[in-house]
Design a protein around this motif. Structure first.
Motif, PDB file in Angstrom:
ATOM      1  N   ILE A 156       0.845  -1.196   0.000  1.00 25.18           N
ATOM      2  CA  ILE A 156       0.000   0.000   0.000  1.00 25.18           C
ATOM      3  C   ILE A 156       0.878   1.242   0.000  1.00 25.18           C
ATOM      4  O   ILE A 156       0.610   2.213  -0.712  1.00 25.18           O
ATOM      5  CB  ILE A 156      -0.938   0.014   1.233  1.00 25.18           C
ATOM      6  N   ASN A 157       1.976   1.206   0.764  1.00 24.86           N
ATOM      7  CA  ASN A 157       2.857   2.378   0.841  1.00 24.86           C
ATOM      8  C   ASN A 157       3.529   2.689  -0.488  1.00 24.86           C
ATOM      9  O   ASN A 157       3.831   3.842  -0.783  1.00 24.86           O
ATOM     10  CB  ASN A 157       3.943   2.166   1.906  1.00 24.86           C
ATOM     11  N   ALA A 158       3.772   1.659  -1.294  1.00 21.49           N
ATOM     12  CA  ALA A 158       4.383   1.885  -2.611  1.00 21.49           C
ATOM     13  C   ALA A 158       3.334   2.329  -3.623  1.00 21.49           C
ATOM     14  O   ALA A 158       3.589   3.177  -4.482  1.00 21.49           O
ATOM     15  CB  ALA A 158       5.061   0.609  -3.089  1.00 21.49           C
ATOM     16  N   TYR A 159       2.117   1.762  -3.515  1.00 13.27           N
ATOM     17  CA  TYR A 159       1.093   1.991  -4.543  1.00 13.27           C
ATOM     18  C   TYR A 159       0.333   3.312  -4.329  1.00 13.27           C
ATOM     19  O   TYR A 159       0.124   4.075  -5.288  1.00 13.27           O
ATOM     20  CB  TYR A 159       0.111   0.810  -4.550  1.00 13.27           C
ATOM     21  N   SER A 160      -0.079   3.560  -3.090  1.00 15.56           N
ATOM     22  CA  SER A 160      -1.003   4.678  -2.834  1.00 15.56           C
ATOM     23  C   SER A 160      -0.484   6.046  -3.289  1.00 15.56           C
ATOM     24  O   SER A 160      -1.252   6.812  -3.879  1.00 15.56           O
ATOM     25  CB  SER A 160      -1.376   4.744  -1.346  1.00 15.56           C
ATOM     26  N   PRO A 161       0.803   6.383  -3.048  1.00 16.74           N
ATOM     27  CA  PRO A 161       1.253   7.714  -3.471  1.00 16.74           C
ATOM     28  C   PRO A 161       1.152   7.934  -4.987  1.00 16.74           C
ATOM     29  O   PRO A 161       1.062   9.066  -5.451  1.00 16.74           O
ATOM     30  CB  PRO A 161       2.715   7.762  -3.019  1.00 16.74           C
ATOM     31  N   LEU A 162       1.161   6.829  -5.757  1.00 12.47           N
ATOM     32  CA  LEU A 162       1.069   6.961  -7.224  1.00 12.47           C
ATOM     33  C   LEU A 162      -0.374   6.920  -7.717  1.00 12.47           C
ATOM     34  O   LEU A 162      -0.644   7.160  -8.897  1.00 12.47           O
ATOM     35  CB  LEU A 162       1.830   5.812  -7.899  1.00 12.47           C
ATOM     36  N   CYS A 163      -1.309   6.580  -6.826  1.00 14.14           N
ATOM     37  CA  CYS A 163      -2.676   6.284  -7.275  1.00 14.14           C
ATOM     38  C   CYS A 163      -3.514   7.558  -7.385  1.00 14.14           C
ATOM     39  O   CYS A 163      -3.895   8.157  -6.368  1.00 14.14           O
ATOM     40  CB  CYS A 163      -3.328   5.285  -6.315  1.00 14.14           C
ATOM     41  N   ALA A 164      -3.800   7.955  -8.623  1.00 14.49           N
ATOM     42  CA  ALA A 164      -4.565   9.185  -8.878  1.00 14.49           C
ATOM     43  C   ALA A 164      -6.035   9.017  -8.537  1.00 14.49           C
ATOM     44  O   ALA A 164      -6.795   9.993  -8.532  1.00 14.49           O
ATOM     45  CB  ALA A 164      -4.414   9.571 -10.354  1.00 14.49           C
ATOM     46  N   THR A 165      -6.458   7.790  -8.255  1.00 17.49           N
ATOM     47  CA  THR A 165      -7.875   7.538  -7.958  1.00 17.49           C
ATOM     48  C   THR A 165      -8.241   7.972  -6.538  1.00 17.49           C
ATOM     49  O   THR A 165      -9.363   8.439  -6.301  1.00 17.49           O
ATOM     50  CB  THR A 165      -8.173   6.029  -8.141  1.00 17.49           C
ATOM     51  N   LEU A 166      -7.271   7.839  -5.614  1.00 12.35           N
ATOM     52  CA  LEU A 166      -7.576   8.115  -4.203  1.00 12.35           C
ATOM     53  C   LEU A 166      -7.912   9.592  -4.006  1.00 12.35           C
ATOM     54  O   LEU A 166      -7.270  10.480  -4.561  1.00 12.35           O
ATOM     55  CB  LEU A 166      -6.389   7.719  -3.320  1.00 12.35           C
ATOM     56  N   GLY A 167      -8.952   9.836  -3.231  1.00 14.23           N
ATOM     57  CA  GLY A 167      -9.374  11.212  -2.958  1.00 14.23           C
ATOM     58  C   GLY A 167     -10.290  11.779  -4.032  1.00 14.23           C
ATOM     59  O   GLY A 167     -10.719  12.925  -3.934  1.00 14.23           O
ATOM     60  N   ARG A 168     -10.600  11.001  -5.065  1.00 17.52           N
ATOM     61  CA  ARG A 168     -11.465  11.493  -6.149  1.00 17.52           C
ATOM     62  C   ARG A 168     -12.866  10.942  -6.011  1.00 17.52           C
ATOM     63  O   ARG A 168     -13.079   9.860  -5.462  1.00 17.52           O
ATOM     64  CB  ARG A 168     -10.954  11.023  -7.529  1.00 17.52           C
ATOM     65  N   HIS A 169     -13.818  11.685  -6.582  1.00 19.84           N
ATOM     66  CA  HIS A 169     -15.155  11.135  -6.746  1.00 19.84           C
ATOM     67  C   HIS A 169     -15.127  10.241  -7.969  1.00 19.84           C
ATOM     68  O   HIS A 169     -14.613  10.635  -9.021  1.00 19.84           O
ATOM     69  CB  HIS A 169     -16.184  12.257  -6.879  1.00 19.84           C
ATOM     70  N   VAL A 170     -15.624   9.031  -7.808  1.00 17.92           N
ATOM     71  CA  VAL A 170     -15.511   8.044  -8.885  1.00 17.92           C
ATOM     72  C   VAL A 170     -16.846   7.356  -9.130  1.00 17.92           C
ATOM     73  O   VAL A 170     -17.726   7.330  -8.262  1.00 17.92           O
ATOM     74  CB  VAL A 170     -14.451   6.963  -8.544  1.00 17.92           C
ATOM     75  N   ARG A 171     -16.935   6.825 -10.319  1.00 17.31           N
ATOM     76  CA  ARG A 171     -18.007   5.891 -10.635  1.00 17.31           C
ATOM     77  C   ARG A 171     -17.324   4.562 -10.936  1.00 17.31           C
ATOM     78  O   ARG A 171     -16.364   4.526 -11.731  1.00 17.31           O
ATOM     79  CB  ARG A 171     -18.790   6.368 -11.861  1.00 17.31           C
ATOM     80  N   VAL A 172     -17.770   3.506 -10.284  1.00 17.31           N
ATOM     81  CA  VAL A 172     -17.176   2.187 -10.531  1.00 17.31           C
ATOM     82  C   VAL A 172     -18.207   1.318 -11.223  1.00 17.31           C
ATOM     83  O   VAL A 172     -19.299   1.095 -10.694  1.00 17.31           O
ATOM     84  CB  VAL A 172     -16.739   1.496  -9.215  1.00 17.31           C
ATOM     85  N   ASN A 173     -17.880   0.879 -12.421  1.00 18.89           N
ATOM     86  CA  ASN A 173     -18.732  -0.091 -13.113  1.00 18.89           C
ATOM     87  C   ASN A 173     -18.278  -1.476 -12.686  1.00 18.89           C
ATOM     88  O   ASN A 173     -17.136  -1.879 -12.956  1.00 18.89           O
ATOM     89  CB  ASN A 173     -18.623   0.092 -14.627  1.00 18.89           C
ATOM     90  N   LEU A 174     -19.153  -2.165 -11.986  1.00 19.87           N
ATOM     91  CA  LEU A 174     -18.793  -3.464 -11.415  1.00 19.87           C
ATOM     92  C   LEU A 174     -18.948  -4.560 -12.456  1.00 19.87           C
ATOM     93  O   LEU A 174     -19.656  -4.390 -13.457  1.00 19.87           O
ATOM     94  CB  LEU A 174     -19.663  -3.748 -10.182  1.00 19.87           C
ATOM     95  N   THR A 175     -18.299  -5.701 -12.204  1.00 20.73           N
ATOM     96  CA  THR A 175     -18.291  -6.758 -13.213  1.00 20.73           C
ATOM     97  C   THR A 175     -19.668  -7.404 -13.385  1.00 20.73           C
ATOM     98  O   THR A 175     -19.931  -8.043 -14.403  1.00 20.73           O
ATOM     99  CB  THR A 175     -17.243  -7.842 -12.851  1.00 20.73           C
TER     100      THR A 175
END
Ligand code: BT5
Length: 276
Positions: free
Chosen positions: A216-235
């Motif tokens: 998580i420590n390696a991935y989260s700082p690069l993740c532009a999704t965190l902190g955004r309003h999102v729509r997730v289309n589920l499978t």
């Protein structure tokens, strides 16, 4: 863009002479055209190809994205690369390993891009590689099994390197980019490939030793999704809108749904749209 730099072919001997990896790319299949490097790697894996075997193609005629989608793969401009991974942790960490492998591979690809181009890519969960808000690459991890050597994973990576923006099909021209379009000069695909295989090997090897919390420590700082309003289309065809809050220890995306700020919903698979 300078046409000769753009279309310089990959050369097996040159790539091999520059590689500093232990296993990744030590067996390297460089093809002119194939349907899909992932399909080639799957076949090689089933036949027993060793850990770190890599398939590269100049062009794919049926490049694959997730969920049966198409990956646009024109000739001699980009990277289409698949790596066979036979290492795996003990049984009780297997599912964590399989969930994190694509995410950690995306971190490795972002790192290689940064080293070679000075761009600062970000990641759209789970594993789209973005420059700005446009997609410059994607990952497709698939699992397979060979009779003698047992299970393996193929990590497939597509990176848009030397394409002009107007060469993308119109349905995703506005959401796609290439490294050369961003840095405004051709990018050496050999140097990028060597860096990619080096970063991948380092990140995959260290995933074997790590816990989910460390990933998580390696991935989260690069993740532009965190902190955004999102729509997730589920499978399953449903969708969910909310605030992307955090990454869970198993690599899932945790959303605070618009209709219920009191609970976190874990998404293990789906397509994310950044709304704001
Ligand atoms: C991915 O799928 O992003 C995974 C792509 C993996 C491709 C590599 S290439 C080497 C290896 N061999 C293969 O056959 N595959 C792997 P997904 O998240 O499903 O995104 C697919 C969507 O991205 C498509 O539906 C288009 O909207 C868009 N797209 C297709 N080609 C693109 C491209 N070259 N650049 C940017 N966007 C693209």
């Amino acid at each position: 863009m300078n046409a000769s730099a753009k279309f310089q072919s990959l050369n097996l001997a040159t790539v091999t002479s520059l590689l500093r990896t232990k296993a990744f790319g030590r067996r390297l299949h460089l093809l002119d055209t194939t349907s899909s490097t992932n399909s080639e790697a799957m076949t090689l894996g089933q036949e027993g190809a060793e850990h770190g075997t890599v398939v590269i193609a100049e062009q794919q005629t049926a490049g694959r994205g997730r969920l049966g989608r198409h990956w646009f793969s024109p000739g001699s401009a980009n990277l289409y690369c698949s790596v066979i991974v036979r290492r795996a942790p003990t049984e009780h960490r297997l599912s964590e390993w399989l969930s994190w492998l694509p995410l950690v591979s995306a971190v490795a690809a972002a790192r290689a891009i940064q080293v070679v181009t000075n761009l600062l890519p970000s990641l759209k969960w789970p594993n789209d590689i973005l420059v700005g808000h446009r997609k410059v690459g994607g990952l497709l991890c698939e699992t397979g099994k060979s009779a003698a050597q047992g299970p393996f994973v193929v990590i497939g990576i597509g990176l848009n390197v030397n394409m002009d923006r107007d060469e993308f099909p119109s349905d995703f021209r506005d959401s796609a980019t290439s490294l050369a379009a961003e840095v405004r000069h051709p990018v050496d695909r050999t140097v990028l490939l060597v860096s990619l295989l080096g970063e991948l090997e380092t990140h995959v090897d260290s995933l074997l030793q790590r816990q989910g919390s460390e990933c998580i420590n390696a991935y989260s700082p690069l993740c532009a999704t965190l902190g955004r309003h999102v729509r997730v289309n589920l499978t399953d065809g449903q969708h969910l809108e909310g605030l992307a809050d955090s990454i869970a220890a198993d690599g899932s995306l945790q959303i605070i749904p618009n209709d219920s700020a009191a609970r976190l919903v874990r998404i293990r698979a789906g397509d994310v749209l950044h709304l704001g």
